[in-house]
Design a protein around this motif. Structure first.
Motif, PDB file in Angstrom:
ATOM      1  N   THR A   1       0.773  -1.170  -0.059  1.00 27.10           N
ATOM      2  CA  THR A   1      -0.081  -0.077   0.032  1.00 27.10           C
ATOM      3  C   THR A   1       0.745   1.290  -0.037  1.00 27.10           C
ATOM      4  O   THR A   1       0.277   2.277  -0.044  1.00 27.10           O
TER       5      THR A   1
ATOM      6  N   THR B   1      -0.914  -6.812   3.378  1.00 27.92           N
ATOM      7  CA  THR B   1      -1.659  -7.439   2.131  1.00 27.92           C
ATOM      8  C   THR B   1      -1.395  -8.928   1.947  1.00 27.92           C
ATOM      9  O   THR B   1      -2.250  -9.522   1.456  1.00 27.92           O
TER      10      THR B   1
ATOM     11  N   ARG C   1      -4.847  -9.080   4.749  1.00 28.22           N
ATOM     12  CA  ARG C   1      -5.782  -7.948   4.433  1.00 28.22           C
ATOM     13  C   ARG C   1      -7.160  -8.177   3.823  1.00 28.22           C
ATOM     14  O   ARG C   1      -8.286  -8.239   3.984  1.00 28.22           O
ATOM     15  N   ARG C   2      -6.836  -9.172   2.605  1.00 27.33           N
ATOM     16  CA  ARG C   2      -7.929  -9.706   1.667  1.00 27.33           C
ATOM     17  C   ARG C   2      -8.692 -10.376   2.413  1.00 27.33           C
ATOM     18  O   ARG C   2      -9.883 -10.460   2.095  1.00 27.33           O
TER      19      ARG C   2
ATOM     20  N   LEU D   1     -10.854  -8.733   5.133  1.00 24.39           N
ATOM     21  CA  LEU D   1     -12.079  -7.879   4.522  1.00 24.39           C
ATOM     22  C   LEU D   1     -13.172  -8.858   4.030  1.00 24.39           C
ATOM     23  O   LEU D   1     -14.293  -8.713   4.234  1.00 24.39           O
TER      24      LEU D   1
ATOM     25  N   ASP E   1     -12.120  -1.300   5.563  1.00 20.86           N
ATOM     26  CA  ASP E   1     -10.755  -1.564   5.591  1.00 20.86           C
ATOM     27  C   ASP E   1     -10.274  -2.151   7.048  1.00 20.86           C
ATOM     28  O   ASP E   1     -11.228  -2.144   7.790  1.00 20.86           O
ATOM     29  N   VAL E   2      -9.058  -2.875   6.969  1.00 22.19           N
ATOM     30  CA  VAL E   2      -8.688  -3.561   8.432  1.00 22.19           C
ATOM     31  C   VAL E   2      -8.885  -2.609   9.546  1.00 22.19           C
ATOM     32  O   VAL E   2      -9.245  -2.992  10.571  1.00 22.19           O
ATOM     33  N   HIS E   3      -8.455  -1.342   9.125  1.00 18.25           N
ATOM     34  CA  HIS E   3      -8.392  -0.227  10.437  1.00 18.25           C
ATOM     35  C   HIS E   3      -9.648   0.098  10.793  1.00 18.25           C
ATOM     36  O   HIS E   3      -9.996   0.291  11.998  1.00 18.25           O
ATOM     37  N   ASP E   4     -10.821   0.230   9.952  1.00 22.71           N
ATOM     38  CA  ASP E   4     -12.039   0.287  10.054  1.00 22.71           C
ATOM     39  C   ASP E   4     -12.778  -0.805  11.168  1.00 22.71           C
ATOM     40  O   ASP E   4     -13.453  -0.527  12.087  1.00 22.71           O
TER      41      ASP E   4
END
Length: 322
Positions: free
Chosen positions: A10, A138, A179-180, A183, A192-195
């Motif tokens: 990213t 990722t 990450r994927r 999600l 996203d992950v932080h959310d």
């Protein structure tokens, strides 16, 4: 000062590193679109690097995730959720020819190897003789280090030293921990992950369950390898590890289930001063007396990456001068 680049899924970071004390200066960070075309990705990397004041002919260190042919500098990304447009491209040549500073050479290494090398030489696992590094973002990056050297085989070490080549329930590890994967499991395309992490902290049960499941299962599959490798330290980095308050409890539970129970972090000794390293990086290990001195203070410690996030940059600089 050694010029370095750290290329992630990213972002890209450029910096200068002084290996005498591990100091990082002139840091520049830019966002990357891992799904973009090759010109956009490489253009962004060049823009980031061009901000450094570096004399012509310098040797650059570049930390980059796999799959990648590090000896030739050729990208082999295919079906891993990032940088597909770079597949088959000679990234080393693109940097040699495209950077305004006209590098004398570009040395590439795996970003997880760079991360663990930096944390071992001047970071959170400084002084440990056998350490493992995991990067969560990722994908899942990994490195196994013994006596200052990265290991790609031996007891506990996965094929090529890559945890991403292992499986959970007959599925690739990154289908559970990445990450994927997080999600997809959570199911909100706007998050996203932080959310998801924020929602877990706010008490949302579904978000907490998704994160707990991913990190616990990572620990279960990683624990037996740490036992077999005789690791005394695990350090976790990557963008997801910034949510350490959520990662650590579930990962610790999974590691214990897998047979490697982390110590109470309050019992872990402070990092050894640089002068107290039992031997220089890359040298042969010392006699038993030196090993026991460090080992007596450290048994099974699990830590997040250093707060400055400099480890991979330091590791890339070490590779550039090797």
């Amino acid at each position: 000062m050694i010029p370095v680049l750290e290329i992630g899924g990213t972002h890209v970071t450029a910096a200068l590193v002084d290996l005498r004390d591990g100091r990082v200066t002139s840091r520049t960070r830019k966002q990357l679109d891992a799904d973009g075309d090759a010109d956009d990705i490489l253009g962004r990397v060049r823009d980031c690097a061009d901000g450094l004041s570096v004399p012509p002919g310098a040797r650059w260190g570049v930390a980059v995730p796999g799959p990648f042919d590090y000896a030739r500098g050729v990208a082999l990304f295919k079906g891993v959720g990032k940088f597909d447009a770079l597949y088959g491209m000679d990234v080393r040549a693109a940097l040699l020819d495209g950077l305004r500073q006209c590098p004398g050479d570009v040395v590439s290494l795996n970003d997880a190897h760079a991360f663990l090398g930096g944390e071992w030489s001047a970071g959170t696992v400084h002084g440990h003789r056998r350490a493992v590094g995991i990067t969560l973002g990722t994908g899942v990056g990994s490195a196994f280090l013994a006596d200052g050297r990265i290991c790609d085989n031996g007891p506990g070490v996965p094929p090529e030293g890559r945890m991403d080549l292992t499986e959970i329930d007959d599925r690739p590890l990154e289908n559970t921990v990445s990450r994927r994967a997080i999600l997809a499991r959570y199911g909100d395309p706007a998050a996203d992950v932080h959310d998801i992490a924020g929602r877990a902290r706010a008490g949302e049960a579904r978000a907490q369950r998704v994160l707990d499941d991913a990190f616990t299962r990572l620990g279960v599959v990683l624990g037996p390898r740490l036992v077999d490798f005789r690791a005394t330290a695990l350090v976790v980095g990557g963008s997801i590890a910034r949510s350490w308050d959520l990662v650590a409890p579930a990962l610790s539970t999974g590691l214990a289930t897998g047979g490697w129970t982390p110590d109470d972090p309050r019992a872990d000794a402070d990092p050894l001063p640089r002068a107290a390293l039992p031997y220089p990086a890359g040298d042969a290990p010392p006699g038993p007396g030196h090993a026991s001195a460090a080992g007596a203070q450290r048994t099974r410690t699990m830590k997040p990456a250093g707060p400055a996030g400099d480890a991979a940059l330091v590791g890339a600089a070490r590779a550039a001068v090797a």
